[in-house]
Structure formats: structure tokens, C-alpha cells
Design a protein around this motif. Structure first.
Motif, PDB file in Angstrom:
ATOM      1  N   LEU A 133     -49.416 -49.931 130.006  1.00  0.00           N
ATOM      2  CA  LEU A 133     -49.618 -49.136 128.789  1.00  0.00           C
ATOM      3  C   LEU A 133     -50.489 -47.922 129.091  1.00  0.00           C
ATOM      4  CD1 LEU A 133     -49.300 -48.697 125.760  1.00  0.00           C
ATOM      5  CD2 LEU A 133     -51.232 -50.240 125.391  1.00  0.00           C
ATOM      6  N   LEU A 140     -47.530 -39.762 128.775  1.00  0.00           N
ATOM      7  CA  LEU A 140     -47.307 -39.111 127.489  1.00  0.00           C
ATOM      8  C   LEU A 140     -48.233 -37.915 127.325  1.00  0.00           C
ATOM      9  CD1 LEU A 140     -45.805 -39.220 124.798  1.00  0.00           C
ATOM     10  CD2 LEU A 140     -47.514 -40.854 123.985  1.00  0.00           C
TER      11      LEU A 140
ATOM     12  N   ARG B  92     -54.026 -44.707 119.983  1.00  0.00           N
ATOM     13  CA  ARG B  92     -54.008 -44.924 121.398  1.00  0.00           C
ATOM     14  C   ARG B  92     -54.901 -46.099 121.696  1.00  0.00           C
ATOM     15  NH1 ARG B  92     -52.778 -40.280 123.988  1.00  0.00           N
ATOM     16  NH2 ARG B  92     -54.555 -40.359 125.376  1.00  0.00           N
ATOM     17  N   PRO B  93     -54.338 -47.291 121.524  1.00  0.00           N
ATOM     18  CA  PRO B  93     -55.173 -48.457 121.750  1.00  0.00           C
ATOM     19  C   PRO B  93     -55.723 -48.426 123.164  1.00  0.00           C
ATOM     20  CG  PRO B  93     -52.912 -49.077 121.172  1.00  0.00           C
ATOM     21  CD  PRO B  93     -52.960 -47.608 121.238  1.00  0.00           C
ATOM     22  N   GLY B  94     -56.981 -48.675 123.300  1.00  0.00           N
ATOM     23  CA  GLY B  94     -57.604 -48.658 124.615  1.00  0.00           C
ATOM     24  C   GLY B  94     -58.188 -47.311 124.985  1.00  0.00           C
ATOM     25  N   ARG B  95     -57.949 -46.305 124.175  1.00  0.00           N
ATOM     26  CA  ARG B  95     -58.496 -44.984 124.470  1.00  0.00           C
ATOM     27  C   ARG B  95     -59.411 -44.543 123.346  1.00  0.00           C
ATOM     28  NH1 ARG B  95     -54.796 -41.985 128.454  1.00  0.00           N
ATOM     29  NH2 ARG B  95     -54.373 -43.855 129.663  1.00  0.00           N
ATOM     30  N   PRO B  99     -56.484 -36.541 122.292  1.00  0.00           N
ATOM     31  CA  PRO B  99     -56.216 -35.415 123.177  1.00  0.00           C
ATOM     32  C   PRO B  99     -55.674 -34.180 122.462  1.00  0.00           C
ATOM     33  CG  PRO B  99     -54.485 -37.039 123.353  1.00  0.00           C
ATOM     34  CD  PRO B  99     -55.428 -37.514 122.293  1.00  0.00           C
ATOM     35  N   LEU B 132     -46.421 -52.247 121.426  1.00  0.00           N
ATOM     36  CA  LEU B 132     -47.115 -50.977 121.645  1.00  0.00           C
ATOM     37  C   LEU B 132     -46.533 -50.225 122.828  1.00  0.00           C
ATOM     38  CD1 LEU B 132     -49.560 -49.621 120.251  1.00  0.00           C
ATOM     39  CD2 LEU B 132     -49.421 -52.030 119.645  1.00  0.00           C
ATOM     40  N   LEU B 133     -46.252 -50.963 123.897  1.00  0.00           N
ATOM     41  CA  LEU B 133     -45.655 -50.331 125.070  1.00  0.00           C
ATOM     42  C   LEU B 133     -44.282 -49.757 124.720  1.00  0.00           C
ATOM     43  CD1 LEU B 133     -45.656 -49.648 128.077  1.00  0.00           C
ATOM     44  CD2 LEU B 133     -44.789 -51.937 128.555  1.00  0.00           C
ATOM     45  N   MET B 135     -43.288 -48.696 121.831  1.00  0.00           N
ATOM     46  CA  MET B 135     -43.441 -47.495 121.010  1.00  0.00           C
ATOM     47  C   MET B 135     -43.878 -46.314 121.861  1.00  0.00           C
ATOM     48  SD  MET B 135     -44.971 -48.723 117.349  1.00  0.00           S
ATOM     49  CE  MET B 135     -46.486 -49.368 117.997  1.00  0.00           C
ATOM     50  N   THR B 136     -44.755 -46.593 122.822  1.00  0.00           N
ATOM     51  CA  THR B 136     -45.238 -45.504 123.673  1.00  0.00           C
ATOM     52  C   THR B 136     -44.107 -44.964 124.529  1.00  0.00           C
ATOM     53  OG1 THR B 136     -47.373 -46.614 123.695  1.00  0.00           O
ATOM     54  CG2 THR B 136     -47.065 -44.834 125.246  1.00  0.00           C
ATOM     55  N   GLU B 139     -42.058 -42.734 122.389  1.00  0.00           N
ATOM     56  CA  GLU B 139     -42.695 -41.429 122.213  1.00  0.00           C
ATOM     57  C   GLU B 139     -42.507 -40.567 123.450  1.00  0.00           C
ATOM     58  OE1 GLU B 139     -46.518 -40.904 119.911  1.00  0.00           O
ATOM     59  OE2 GLU B 139     -46.750 -42.953 120.656  1.00  0.00           O
TER      60      GLU B 139
END
Lengths: 247, 247
Positions: A133, A140, B92-95, B99, B132-133, B135-136, B139
DNA sequence: AATGGACCTTGACCCAGATCAAGTAGGACC
DNA sequence: GGTCCTACTTGATCTGGGTCAAGGTCCATT
């Protein structure tokens, strides 16, 4: 390899970056499991690694050389949508068809893992799933940063942006720092640069000549680049002068 | 809602799309946990939801209205790098840091989950992490498709591409099919379209007029669009005539 | 050392889209 | 009904980068 001692084992020299992309925190048994499903593939410059629409039977990362993700319209217009430098990861765990061509832009060696078992390992190893991820979010971010380049920058800014990306990546891979002049060989033809930047190869050539004339870069031959002042280059790229160093 | 019966519980009407993006397969206890950390936020058109660089304290999805992800250069040039329509996920889970700016392009309602507990839930719920992966990756595909639009398409093709994306999304959200003429209201100003397409608003206006004159679209007022022939529009967009319907 | 071919450069010209500048349409508010 | 404002349209002109065309450079091969 000193900064990633946990990755180093027997065949470090054989494939120094092989696990860095995937599992900076794998324990021994996980590394061994990866070892079992690992193999190498080589491609010559120009060969297509995966065709858009094909089944992808592996995931993996670039060991040496450059690959690019390329989209093509029926009439032949092409746009590179991603640039894969050594240590970059390729693959879409959980997905079958490739959405674009993967092309070897130079001679290329890839370290591959068979996809099915890799996905199984991932399913029961949360930190690998998490790492995937992370990598996807990085991609991205890079793609979106590039959208700004494609949509709003001038030709000169586009070239400067590309040069600074390559210079930075080169510095981080060779563990040279970012201070002082940067020296590297351009791994792309003018045409490949044009496809990445949404320009023609003539425009790329002209802008490189202009940057050279203005002293922003030095060229020896057609490919060997010296950047005397990285800050200057980044101004030319229109980037925020700070921040970019993080990538 | 008939196609997702497992999502429907008490407050379906209140927030019909609230969980679709996140967890099509959550069980009751997981849904209840999400419920605990859920809240709504509303924004007026033009408000900035998150500033680039800010800490993001939530993840969530768009309930109604449109948000856009926007990058801006120091001199004011701006490029939209993503368009968030109802049911789209943000976060942005984990972030931590965002940006780019997230801007409410129309009046906007978002359904948010507090980030910390959401991440904890995710960490012990593999199918959410997996989602989540997914969906990312979606994107990322969308971003790369858009890179082709930005880098290689003409102004007319760009407009047609945008219209066909909006038409498709509208059709899938309202569960109207893709057969026959498509009718919808443009949710973006000419300027917002220009920022998404890497054009100026004047060019957007001219190209819309041209498509109208040529019968590719009909316009009532400035925003109400009818597309008599979706296939024709997609030809104008320069897309592969098939395939695109999948998105 | 000559030949061929891939890659690159440079010049001349052109055109899609940017820029600059008026003007129009329609809604909100008095 | 007027007036203001925002969103949009349209015209005139300019220009960055595309297109077309002619070399040049560097290797690899013979």
C-alpha cells in the motif's frame, strides 16, 4: 548495503536491490519463502515486457536498466505514464490484466516473484501488504506530481523536471549525496524523454541545447550530464525549491 | 440500494453511499465500529478542505458534491490532479501530510472517519486493508489514464474525455444505464474544467461550443448537457471504443 | 578507412491554443 | 425593473511548440 543490513544475505551481490522494494522488515523465514518463488528475467532494449491487457504472472522489481509504462492511442501517439528505475516495483497484486505496456527502455534485468504464491504470502503477512500500500501511494503521488508537469509546465520546465528526477534517483541509488555537482548518464533517448514529457523529440533536443547554452547543465557527448548547481536546475523546473529533495 | 443489501441498515437514507467505498463486505460489528468514529462535515463551494502539507486527521468519502485535488505552482498555475465524485474515497491511511490541496468545487458533504481508529481497525481487518489497496490501484490507473489525456490529446479530445468520464460516473451513480442518450448537469465551471484538462477557460468554452455546433452534445443553458450518442463522444475523445465502459 | 544506421541537432515554417479584450446571459438583491 | 456580479462566450492577435526537412556525430561492421 550498510543501511539495510537486515536485507543482506548470501546473494546480495547477485541482486543487491532485490528485496529492498518488497520487504525491508522481512524475517528469515519470509525471505526464504520469497527465495523459493524468485527468478530473474532479462530483456533487450526495446523489448516489451508485458503487453497492455495481458495477464501478469509475476510481480517484481527492476535490478538494472530502465523500464517504462507506456500508453498508446490507435493513431500511434504514445505517452509514458511511469518510469521504472532500479529498485522500483512492478506489479499489481490482486489484479490480473496489465493496464498498459511495460517496455524495456534499456537492456533490463528484473527480479520476479511468481504472482500467485506472492499474493498468498502477502495475504498472511500484514507488513508486506502494508508495504505494498505504501508503494502504491508513492506511485500515486509521483503520477500526480507528473500530471502537473504534463498539464502546466513549459517545455523547458519539463526537461528540467525530468533531469532533476533522474539526478535525484541516481544520487540515492549510488549513495552519493545531493551536495556539489551531480554527474550521471542520461538513460533515455531524446524520443523516450519526449514520450515521458508530452513533447516531440525535436523540442527536447532544442531545450536541452538551451539549458546547456545557459549553463544550467553541461553535456559531454549526448548523454553524459553534469549539473553544476542542483538548486538552479530546480528553479528552472519551477519546483518549490525545498521539499523536492524528499522524494 | 438493492445491489448492496449488506450495506443497508438504519441510516441508509441519511448517507446512502457512506460505506460503499470502504467496506462492501464488512460484518455487523465492523460496521458498528465504523459508526462510532464517523462524523459528517459540510463545505461551501470554494472552501479548502485540506491544505497541502497539513496533517490529515480523517479519511472519508464524498457524500454529495464534488471535491478536487489541486496542485499549485508559486506563480499561480494550477492543475487538478484528481476529481472526487460522490462515493469516492479521500485519505491516505498510514500517511500524515496531504501532498496537495483538497478543494470543495461545489457545496460538499463528506462522511469522515477519525484517522487513528480507522487505521487501527484496518490493521486488524485484512479485508479493509485489501480494499484500500484496491482503491489506491484504481486511483493510480485513473491518474495514469489522465496523464495520456494531459500529455497527448488535443483540446477537443480533452473536453470529450472529461465529458465521457462525467457521463459514465453519473450513469453509474444514478443507476441509469449507458444505452440511449445521456443527460446530466455539468458539475464544474469552465475554469475548473480548464484546470483539470491543462487548458485555459477560453479554450474550454470554444471547444464546448464546437462540440455543440457539430452535434456531439446538446446544451440547455450553460450546464445542462445531453449526449445523444455516447459512442460518438468516445470517438471524439480518441478512446478505444470499447473498454472504457468498464470504469 | 569507408559504409551504414541509429541517434541527435538545427533551421524554416505553421498552427493549436494562449493571451488580451469586449461583450452577453442569467441569477440575486434592492 | 434596474443594477451588480459571476459565469460564460466570442473575436483578434500572438507565440510556444509541432512539423517538415536537411544535416551532423558517433559507433559498429566490413
Amino acid at each position: 548495503m550498510s543501511s539495510h543490513p537486515q536485507l543482506c544475505h548470501s546473494d546480495c551481490d547477485d541482486c543487491p536491490i532485490r528485496h529492498r522494494a518488497v520487504c525491508a522488515h522481512c524475517d528469515t523465514s519470509e525471505l526464504e519463502e520469497l527465495e523459493q518463488i524468485k527468478y530473474y528475467r532479462s530483456f533487450e532494449a526495446g523489448q516489451t515486457v508485458i503487453w497492455s491487457g495481458d495477464q501478469m504472472s509475476f510481480v517484481g522489481s527492476v535490478v538494472s536498466g530502465i523500464a517504462s509504462l507506456t500508453q498508446t492511442m490507435e493513431d500511434g501517439r504514445t505517452q509514458m505514464v511511469g518510469l521504472l528505475l532500479p529498485s522500483d516495483f512492478v506489479g499489481r497484486p490482486g489484479r490480473d490484466g496489465a493496464p498498459y505496456d511495460v517496455v524495456a527502455t534499456t537492456d533490463l534485468v528484473m527480479c520476479c516473484f511468481r504472482k500467485k504464491p506472492f499474493e498468498e504470502l502477502m495475504a498472511r503477512t500484514p507488513h508486506i501488504a502494508h508495504r505494498l500500500l505504501e508503494m502504491t501511494l508513492d506511485e500515486l503521488d509521483a503520477a500526480r506530481e507528473w500530471m502537473l508537469v504534463l498539464g502546466r509546465k513549459t517545455a523547458r520546465e519539463k526537461i528540467a523536471s525530468l533531469l532533476s528526477i533522474i539526478a535525484r534517483r541516481d544520487a540515492s541509488l549510488t549513495k552519493r549525496g545531493m551536495s556539489g555537482p551531480m554527474v550521471f548518464d542520461l538513460p533515455l533517448t531524446r524520443e523516450a524523454m519526449a514520450d515521458y514529457l508530452g513533447l516531440t523529440l525535436e523540442t527536447v533536443s532544442r531545450q536541452i541545447s538551451a539549458l546547456k547554452k545557459d549553463g544550467v547543465i553541461h553535456l559531454e557527448g549526448k548523454r553524459h550530464v553534469t549539473i553544476p548547481d542542483m538548486g538552479r536546475l530546480m528553479e528552472e523546473a519551477g519546483d518549490d525549491t525545498d521539499g523536492g529533495f524528499l522524494v
